[in-house]
Write an enzyme that holds these catalytic residues in place. Structure first.
Site, PDB file in Angstrom:
ATOM      1  N   LYS A 166      73.094  33.782 113.450  1.00 38.70           N
ATOM      2  CA  LYS A 166      71.697  33.669 113.859  1.00 38.70           C
ATOM      3  C   LYS A 166      71.527  33.739 115.377  1.00 38.70           C
ATOM      4  CE  LYS A 166      70.060  31.107 109.805  1.00 38.70           C
ATOM      5  NZ  LYS A 166      71.357  30.946 109.138  1.00 38.70           N
ATOM      6  N   LYS A 196      69.374  24.186 113.524  1.00 45.57           N
ATOM      7  CA  LYS A 196      69.777  25.267 112.621  1.00 45.57           C
ATOM      8  C   LYS A 196      71.260  25.582 112.783  1.00 45.57           C
ATOM      9  CE  LYS A 196      66.770  28.679 112.141  1.00 45.57           C
ATOM     10  NZ  LYS A 196      65.852  29.813 112.466  1.00 45.57           N
ATOM     11  N   GLY A 215      70.028  30.564 103.468  1.00 42.62           N
ATOM     12  CA  GLY A 215      69.516  29.763 102.360  1.00 42.62           C
ATOM     13  C   GLY A 215      68.954  28.421 102.772  1.00 42.62           C
ATOM     14  N   GLY A 216      68.672  28.247 104.072  1.00 45.80           N
ATOM     15  CA  GLY A 216      68.100  26.982 104.526  1.00 45.80           C
ATOM     16  C   GLY A 216      69.101  25.843 104.626  1.00 45.80           C
ATOM     17  N   HIS A 249      55.683  32.187 106.589  1.00 46.06           N
ATOM     18  CA  HIS A 249      56.971  32.897 106.508  1.00 46.06           C
ATOM     19  C   HIS A 249      56.662  34.304 106.006  1.00 46.06           C
ATOM     20  CE1 HIS A 249      61.480  32.733 105.319  1.00 46.06           C
ATOM     21  NE2 HIS A 249      61.103  33.989 105.462  1.00 46.06           N
ATOM     22  N   GLU A 304      62.880  38.889 108.796  1.00 50.24           N
ATOM     23  CA  GLU A 304      62.007  37.755 108.527  1.00 50.24           C
ATOM     24  C   GLU A 304      61.410  37.189 109.815  1.00 50.24           C
ATOM     25  OE1 GLU A 304      63.643  34.905 105.887  1.00 50.24           O
ATOM     26  OE2 GLU A 304      64.189  36.418 104.404  1.00 50.24           O
ATOM     27  N   ARG A 306      70.743  42.590 102.719  1.00 49.42           N
ATOM     28  CA  ARG A 306      70.968  42.790 101.284  1.00 49.42           C
ATOM     29  C   ARG A 306      69.614  42.959 100.615  1.00 49.42           C
ATOM     30  NH1 ARG A 306      68.977  37.966  99.881  1.00 49.42           N
ATOM     31  NH2 ARG A 306      69.451  36.147 101.168  1.00 49.42           N
TER      32      ARG A 306
END
Length: 460
Positions: A117, A160, A166-167, A210, A277, A295
């Site tokens: 990230k 984060k 997946g959070g 989101h 995103e 993906r």
């Protein structure tokens, strides 16, 4: 031309979905399965099926060597990883290519860059994509330095993990005395889950939207977008409802967002289907890069419904070397109407969405105009405790949002499912909520409307 054979390195509804598109293209299919999935529908749907090992995912679906061994032994020419499991595993991607087997997805280098990230933030900045203020490579080992970094970012903020998705490990922090423990906790969780405890801080937008943009890259520095999906209705940072177009966002902003997503895909010479995103702030009409998923996404049918493009077939055809640039030119891609997807899980919403595995005693799918259902289960199948408890996805398409919502509500109402707890009634509560009808959606929607979404009459 070599006869093609495609192995689906996954299970459940996405495996059935990939097999369906492959068969429509005249391509032979191979399923792999664990002992727990021996009687699963994806096993029955494929032309051939081979056992990987025990139910435990690390000894079956996540064992890259076992999957590759099946592919080599049975003349497989292509592997589709679906989502989850090995879909973003760079070692598996490299091993497929080394064996002369096409991995349907971007290159390992792109997967690795976008899977980190912090690194993906830097690539986004270079591509001119807006990002949130952040403090990188923070640690709980030096509290004073950590507090200074947090103050520079500003509260509230989000802790984060740099690796994974997946959070996992996401922790909101609203004041300084919560910070050190939150960072330490995320470090521990990230180390266990991903083998990488690198953590960073990012400014938190309360009640953010989101919104993600579906992209398709041709591997040569060219890419297109297939419009956006609003995925703001979430529980535990996991999506529950997704829709397109994103409601109540100015078209000019959506156009900017799509252009930014394409710039990023082109900058990394993206290959195939992917998703960029963003977090969107309603108050300021600003958007910020969140991450890129390298993906196919769970919610890809939403995009298929409004564009008419079979994304999985496009992935396969692109991997076969077909030039799709004319067919998927930006001018040829249009969005028609409105689509909404609801995910049906075997879970107990009233118990903090705890998984509720069990036997599906009855499953009768509704027949509603404009509604598509993707599933990997039939009556008599069992949702096991070993994997994600999603049973199906119900996708409704209509001329506008109102019609799509009404069709989805009718489909969920007519869906007959018994034998295990599931979230069908909860989804209807969301769809019937006045705030949802008024498009007042954001990532804290479920928390904000907790009392009305979970009536007091429901068991605790």
């Amino acid at each position: 031309m070599t006869e093609q054979k495609l192995l689906v390195a996954n299970r459940g509804e996405i495996a059935c979905r990939v097999i369906r598109s492959a068969k429509a293209l005249g391509i032979a299919t191979v399923a792999v399965y664990s002992e727990a999935d021996a009687q699963s529908q994806h096993v029955k749907a494929a032309d051939e099926a081979f056992l990987l090992g025990p139910a435990k995912a690390t000894e079956s679906y996540l064992d890259a060597q076992k999957v590759l061994a099946v592919a080599k032994a049975h003349g497989v020419t292509m592997v589709h990883p679906g989502y989850g499991f090995l879909s973003e595993n760079t070692d598996f991607s490299d091993a497929c290519h080394a064996a002369g087997i096409a991995f349907i997805g971007p290159t390992a280098a792109v997967i690795k860059a976008m899977g980190d990230k912090q690194r993906s933030r830097h690539l986004a900045i270079e591509a001119g994509v807006p990002v949130q203020p952040a403090a990188e490579n923070v640690t709980a080992d030096n509290p004073d330095q950590l507090l200074q970094a947090a103050a520079a970012v500003g509260y509230p903020l989000l802790v984060k993990a740099s690796a994974g998705g997946g959070g996992i490990g996401l922790k909101p922090v609203h004041k300084p005395d919560e910070l050190v423990e939150a960072v330490a906790s995320t470090q521990r969780m990230a180390e266990r889950a991903f083998g990488d405890g690198t953590v960073f801080l990012e400014k938190l937008i309360l009640s953010a939207r989101h919104i993600e943009v579906q992209v398709f890259g041709f591997g040569n520095g060219e890419a297109v977008h297939l419009f956006e999906r609003d995925c703001s209705i979430q529980r535990r940072y996991q999506k529950v409802l997704e829709e397109s177009p994103a409601p109540r966002v100015p078209k000019a902003v959506l156009d900017e967002m799509a252009a930014a997503a394409v710039r990023l895909a082109e900058a990394c010479r993206y290959d195939g289907a992917g998703t960029v995103e963003f977090l969107y702030d309603d108050a300021t009409q600003s958007y910020f890069f969140l991450e890129m998923n390298t993906r196919i996404q769970v919610e890809h049918p939403v995009t298929e419904a409004v564009t008419g493009v079979d994304l999985v077939a496009a992935q396969i055809r692109h991997a076969l070397g077909e030039d799709l640039r004319l067919e998927l030119s930006q001018d040829n891609i249009q969005s028609d109407g409105h689509a909404i997807e609801a995910r049906i899980y075997a879970e107990s919403p009233e118990r903090k969405f705890m998984p509720a595995p069990g036997l599906i005693e009855e499953l009768e799918l509704p027949l509603v105009e404009g509604v598509r259902i993707d599933t990997g289960f039939v009556a008599g199948d069992r949702i096991t405790p070993f994997y994600d408890p999603m049973i199906m996805k119900v996708i409704a398409h209509g001329a506008d949002r109102h019609q799509a919502v009404e069709r989805l509500k009718r489909a969920l109402t007519e869906l007959k499912i018994s034998g295990l707890r599931n979230n069908r009634d909860f989804l209807l509560n969301v769809l019937n909520h006045p705030a949802y009808a008024e498009t007042s959606v954001h990532t804290r929607f479920i928390d904000e409307h907790n009392d009305s979404l979970f009536p007091a009459t429901q068991p605790a």
